[in-house]
Design a protein around this motif. Structure first.
Motif, short mmCIF file in Angstrom:
data_model
loop_
_atom_site.label_atom_id
_atom_site.label_comp_id
_atom_site.label_asym_id
_atom_site.label_seq_id
_atom_site.Cartn_x
_atom_site.Cartn_y
_atom_site.Cartn_z
N CYS A 172 -0.68 -7.83 -14.86
CA CYS A 172 0.61 -7.84 -15.54
C CYS A 172 1.43 -9.08 -15.18
CB CYS A 172 1.39 -6.57 -15.21
SG CYS A 172 2.07 -6.52 -13.54
N ASP A 173 2.50 -9.28 -15.95
CA ASP A 173 3.40 -10.41 -15.72
C ASP A 173 4.58 -10.03 -14.83
OD1 ASP A 173 2.21 -12.45 -17.59
OD2 ASP A 173 2.59 -10.83 -19.00
N ALA A 174 4.96 -8.76 -14.85
CA ALA A 174 6.13 -8.33 -14.08
C ALA A 174 6.00 -6.86 -13.71
CB ALA A 174 7.42 -8.56 -14.87
N VAL A 175 6.63 -6.49 -12.60
CA VAL A 175 6.64 -5.10 -12.14
C VAL A 175 8.10 -4.67 -11.95
CG1 VAL A 175 5.92 -3.48 -10.35
CG2 VAL A 175 4.43 -5.40 -10.97
N LEU A 176 8.46 -3.57 -12.58
CA LEU A 176 9.79 -2.98 -12.42
C LEU A 176 9.67 -1.77 -11.50
CD1 LEU A 176 10.93 -3.15 -16.12
CD2 LEU A 176 12.27 -4.04 -14.23
N LEU A 177 10.51 -1.70 -10.46
CA LEU A 177 10.46 -0.59 -9.52
C LEU A 177 11.85 0.01 -9.34
CD1 LEU A 177 8.59 -3.11 -7.79
CD2 LEU A 177 7.68 -0.90 -7.11
N THR A 178 11.89 1.31 -9.03
CA THR A 178 13.15 2.00 -8.77
C THR A 178 13.02 2.83 -7.49
OG1 THR A 178 12.73 4.13 -9.84
CG2 THR A 178 13.28 2.27 -11.28
N PHE A 179 14.17 3.24 -6.96
CA PHE A 179 14.18 4.05 -5.75
C PHE A 179 13.90 5.52 -6.05
CE2 PHE A 179 16.72 1.48 -2.40
CZ PHE A 179 15.93 0.37 -2.67
N GLU A 180 13.47 5.86 -7.26
CA GLU A 180 13.04 7.23 -7.54
C GLU A 180 11.74 7.55 -6.82
OE1 GLU A 180 14.39 8.10 -12.08
OE2 GLU A 180 12.98 6.48 -11.73
N ILE A 181 10.96 6.52 -6.49
CA ILE A 181 9.71 6.75 -5.78
C ILE A 181 9.98 6.79 -4.27
CG2 ILE A 181 8.31 5.71 -7.60
CD1 ILE A 181 8.24 3.13 -6.03
N PRO A 182 9.13 7.47 -3.50
CA PRO A 182 9.33 7.51 -2.04
C PRO A 182 9.40 6.11 -1.44
CG PRO A 182 7.69 9.12 -2.71
CD PRO A 182 7.99 8.29 -3.93
N GLN A 183 10.14 6.01 -0.34
CA GLN A 183 10.38 4.70 0.24
C GLN A 183 9.09 4.02 0.69
OE1 GLN A 183 12.49 3.52 4.23
NE2 GLN A 183 14.08 4.01 2.74
N ASP A 184 8.15 4.78 1.23
CA ASP A 184 6.90 4.16 1.67
C ASP A 184 6.09 3.65 0.48
OD1 ASP A 184 6.39 6.81 0.84
OD2 ASP A 184 4.55 6.91 2.02
N VAL A 185 6.22 4.32 -0.66
CA VAL A 185 5.53 3.87 -1.87
C VAL A 185 6.15 2.58 -2.39
CG1 VAL A 185 4.86 4.49 -4.23
CG2 VAL A 185 4.89 6.23 -2.44
N LEU A 186 7.48 2.50 -2.35
CA LEU A 186 8.16 1.27 -2.75
C LEU A 186 7.70 0.09 -1.91
CD1 LEU A 186 10.60 -0.08 -4.40
CD2 LEU A 186 11.89 0.29 -2.31
N SER A 187 7.74 0.26 -0.59
CA SER A 187 7.37 -0.84 0.32
C SER A 187 5.91 -1.22 0.14
CB SER A 187 7.65 -0.43 1.76
OG SER A 187 9.02 -0.17 1.97
N SER A 188 5.05 -0.22 0.02
CA SER A 188 3.62 -0.50 -0.13
C SER A 188 3.33 -1.21 -1.44
CB SER A 188 2.83 0.81 -0.05
OG SER A 188 1.46 0.59 -0.25
N THR A 189 4.02 -0.81 -2.51
CA THR A 189 3.80 -1.45 -3.82
C THR A 189 4.26 -2.90 -3.80
OG1 THR A 189 4.11 0.69 -4.92
CG2 THR A 189 4.30 -1.29 -6.28
N LEU A 190 5.43 -3.15 -3.21
CA LEU A 190 5.92 -4.53 -3.11
C LEU A 190 4.95 -5.39 -2.31
CD1 LEU A 190 9.71 -3.81 -2.51
CD2 LEU A 190 8.74 -5.01 -4.47
N ASN A 191 4.43 -4.86 -1.22
CA ASN A 191 3.47 -5.60 -0.40
C ASN A 191 2.18 -5.86 -1.17
OD1 ASN A 191 2.61 -6.65 2.30
ND2 ASN A 191 1.10 -5.01 2.10
N LEU A 192 1.72 -4.86 -1.91
CA LEU A 192 0.50 -5.02 -2.71
C LEU A 192 0.69 -6.10 -3.76
CD1 LEU A 192 -2.27 -4.12 -3.84
CD2 LEU A 192 -1.05 -2.35 -5.13
N VAL A 193 1.79 -6.04 -4.50
CA VAL A 193 2.02 -6.99 -5.60
C VAL A 193 2.16 -8.41 -5.07
CG1 VAL A 193 3.64 -7.65 -7.43
CG2 VAL A 193 3.04 -5.25 -7.10
N SER A 194 2.84 -8.56 -3.92
CA SER A 194 3.04 -9.90 -3.38
C SER A 194 1.73 -10.58 -2.99
CB SER A 194 3.97 -9.84 -2.16
OG SER A 194 3.31 -9.19 -1.08
N GLY A 195 0.70 -9.79 -2.73
CA GLY A 195 -0.59 -10.36 -2.34
C GLY A 195 -1.56 -10.55 -3.48
N LEU A 196 -1.09 -10.40 -4.72
CA LEU A 196 -1.98 -10.52 -5.87
C LEU A 196 -2.09 -11.97 -6.34
CD1 LEU A 196 -0.85 -7.36 -7.90
CD2 LEU A 196 -2.95 -7.65 -6.58
N GLY A 197 -2.78 -12.79 -5.58
CA GLY A 197 -3.06 -14.16 -5.99
C GLY A 197 -1.93 -15.12 -5.72
N PRO A 198 -2.15 -16.39 -6.06
CA PRO A 198 -1.13 -17.42 -5.82
C PRO A 198 0.11 -17.27 -6.69
CG PRO A 198 -2.97 -18.31 -7.10
CD PRO A 198 -3.38 -16.93 -6.66
#
Length: 506
Positions: A321-347
């Protein structure tokens, strides 16, 4: 049904399926299962449709077969009745064009069977007029239920049982509202993944919030699919983006209605986590005359929520994808884990846009999580609750700068009249609203996030024009809200911009 005695056995079986499927929210793809519609799923017409059009899902093919049969009913009034009783939404475009009350249109598609029948009868002549059909005398409820509907079901069953010829259209019939720009639908400028929540909203229009042990009268009530994740996904889809929603939802009636709404809005629901024997999250909203609101939210987080594993198994769609939209409706650990995952997706990972909605009660996410956020969109009071630096004592500028120090690339602070964007290595820029009615709220902020992403994907940077366009999206929604609770398409946003010479708002 005495009239069924003369029907072939296959048609009799189909009549039984229609009688079952008309209940609850009607004939929706999610409800076309073996226990409810085994005869329809196993019919020759459905098998033929799958073969002709390369459709792999029998339920999807079954819905289209029924839609085609309804279109071929010889009496237009019968088409209107079949559409309403089965909740198909075939005449949504005509109803919108002829200014039928949006609440009536929605009720005919998503309300329970009794309410659909009631809407059909109460607006009988108006619905017929909207599609250019002659209106017979308005039937009574019992006559509609016990005579007209069984007759129509028999006619539909015979059309489907006798469909040895290819009567269907060249492909699936779309029931998307005509009010959406076809160009916006067919020229998606990017792919967006939304990771958030869905809920069933119960919206009460009132002048006041009741005090303890008191009550107030509501002037109106609307029940509709909601949740920040759903709102952002639908808003982005209407702006022409290819949208995938990752969220958790129950398989109850509210969950079915939410799924149908998302599919109607062209949001990809293949990554939804559907939980059996659970209850969909609920939100009670009180809307006041000046467009402000208050809400009570029940996320049912212990039973209906995403886990880090749920998100990680969708790494493929996040990577594409080109962009990821996130909200605090998801558990906090899921938010942090998703941000960490996305940040490591290539250069060049996807752009991340985060909005709190309601900050977590047990403290803000880690500083490391903030470092992975490209755009944080929030009210100043939300930022104060999230801030690590003397919360409650900072002006908006200091709040914005404090999150920049945590690593956020840009902080968008929204208010009732515009706002300010604070960015790394750039001076603050004003979010100046057009000279039009604009009331910042939770739902307009969801739209701002979606519109901002649409332009970020196109412009590859945060331009002043992109900010103006996103703000115009909020203004157009607010301006249209009294007549239509729907998000704008690109044409409507562009129209808002063109209304002011030179696009300058001062």
């Amino acid at each position: 049904m005495a009239g069924d005695l003369s029907l072939p056995s296959e048609a009799k079986a189909l009549v039984y399926d229609f009688t079952v499927l008309r209940k609850n929210q009607g004939l929706k793809q999610i409800r076309v299962t073996e226990d409810r519609a085994g005869n329809l799923l196993g019919s020759r017409a459905v098998r033929d449709y799958m073969d002709r059009h390369g459709v792999g899902d029998p339920a999807a093919a079954a819905v289209q077969v029924v839609i085609d049969a309804v279109r071929r009913l010889s009496v237009e009034s019968d088409q209107i009745v079949a559409d309403g009783v089965l909740g198909l939404g075939l005449f949504q475009a005509e109803y919108i064009d002829q200014h039928v009350d949006p609440r009536v249109i929605q009720a005919l598609q998503t309300a329970d069977l009794g309410d659909r029948r009631d809407s059909l009868r109460r607006h009988w002549h108006g619905l017929h007029e909207a599609v250019g059909a002659g209106a017979p005398e308005t039937p009574g409820d019992r006559y509609l239920r016990d005579t007209i509907e069984p007759r129509i079901f028999r006619d539909l069953a015979m059309l489907i049982a006798d469909s040895s010829e290819d009567h269907s259209q060249a492909g699936p019939i779309t029931t998307a509202p005509r009010s959406l720009s076809e160009a916006a639908r067919t020229s998606a400028s990017g792919r967006v993944v939304v990771v958030g929540g869905v809920a069933m909203d119960h919206v009460f229009h009132s002048d006041a919030v009741p005090l303890p042990e008191t009550s107030v009268m509501a002037g109106d009530y609307i029940r509709s699919p909601g949740g920040k994740g759903l709102s952002q996904a639908v808003a982005a889809a209407r702006l022409g983006l290819d949208v995938v929603l990752i969220a958790a939802c129950a398989d109850d009636q509210d969950g079915e209605r939410i799924l149908q709404h998302l599919e109607t809005e062209k949001v990809d629901t293949s990554r939804l986590k559907i939980l059996g024997n659970e209850t969909t999250p609920q939100t009670a909203v009180i809307e006041f005359p000046d467009a402000e609101s208050a809400a009570v939210v029940w996320h049912n987080e212990s039973a209906v929520s995403l886990t880090t594993q749920d998100v990680h198994k969708h790494r493929d769609v996040l990577a594409e994808c080109d962009a990821v939209l996130l909200t605090f409706e998801i558990p906090q650990d899921v938010l942090s884990s998703t941000l960490n995952l996305v940040s490591g997706l290539g250069p060049e990972p996807p752009v991340t846009v985060v909005t709190p909605g309601q900050p977590y009660d047990y403290g803000p996410p880690s500083g490391q999580a903030f470092a992975h956020i490209d755009y944080l969109v929030a009210h100043s009071w939300e930022l104060r609750r999230l801030s690590y630096y003397t919360p409650g004592k900072q002006a908006s500028q200091h709040l914005g700068e404090s999150f920049l120090r945590l690593g956020v690339k840009s902080v968008c602070v929204l208010g009732s009249r515009g706002g300010t964007i604070y960015s790394q290595n750039a001076p603050p820029r004003s979010i100046t609203p057009p000279p039009s009615m604009l009331k910042e709220s939770s739902i307009t902020r969801d739209l701002f996030c979606a519109a901002l992403v649409a332009r970020l994907v196109e412009d590859h940077s945060l331009t002043d024009d992109a900010v103006r366009w996103a703000t115009a999206a909020m203004a157009s929604f607010t301006e249209d809200y009294a007549n239509a609770r729907t998000f704008p398409d690109r044409n409507r946003v562009d129209q808002m911009l063109r209304a002011f010479p030179g696009g300058t708002w001062h």
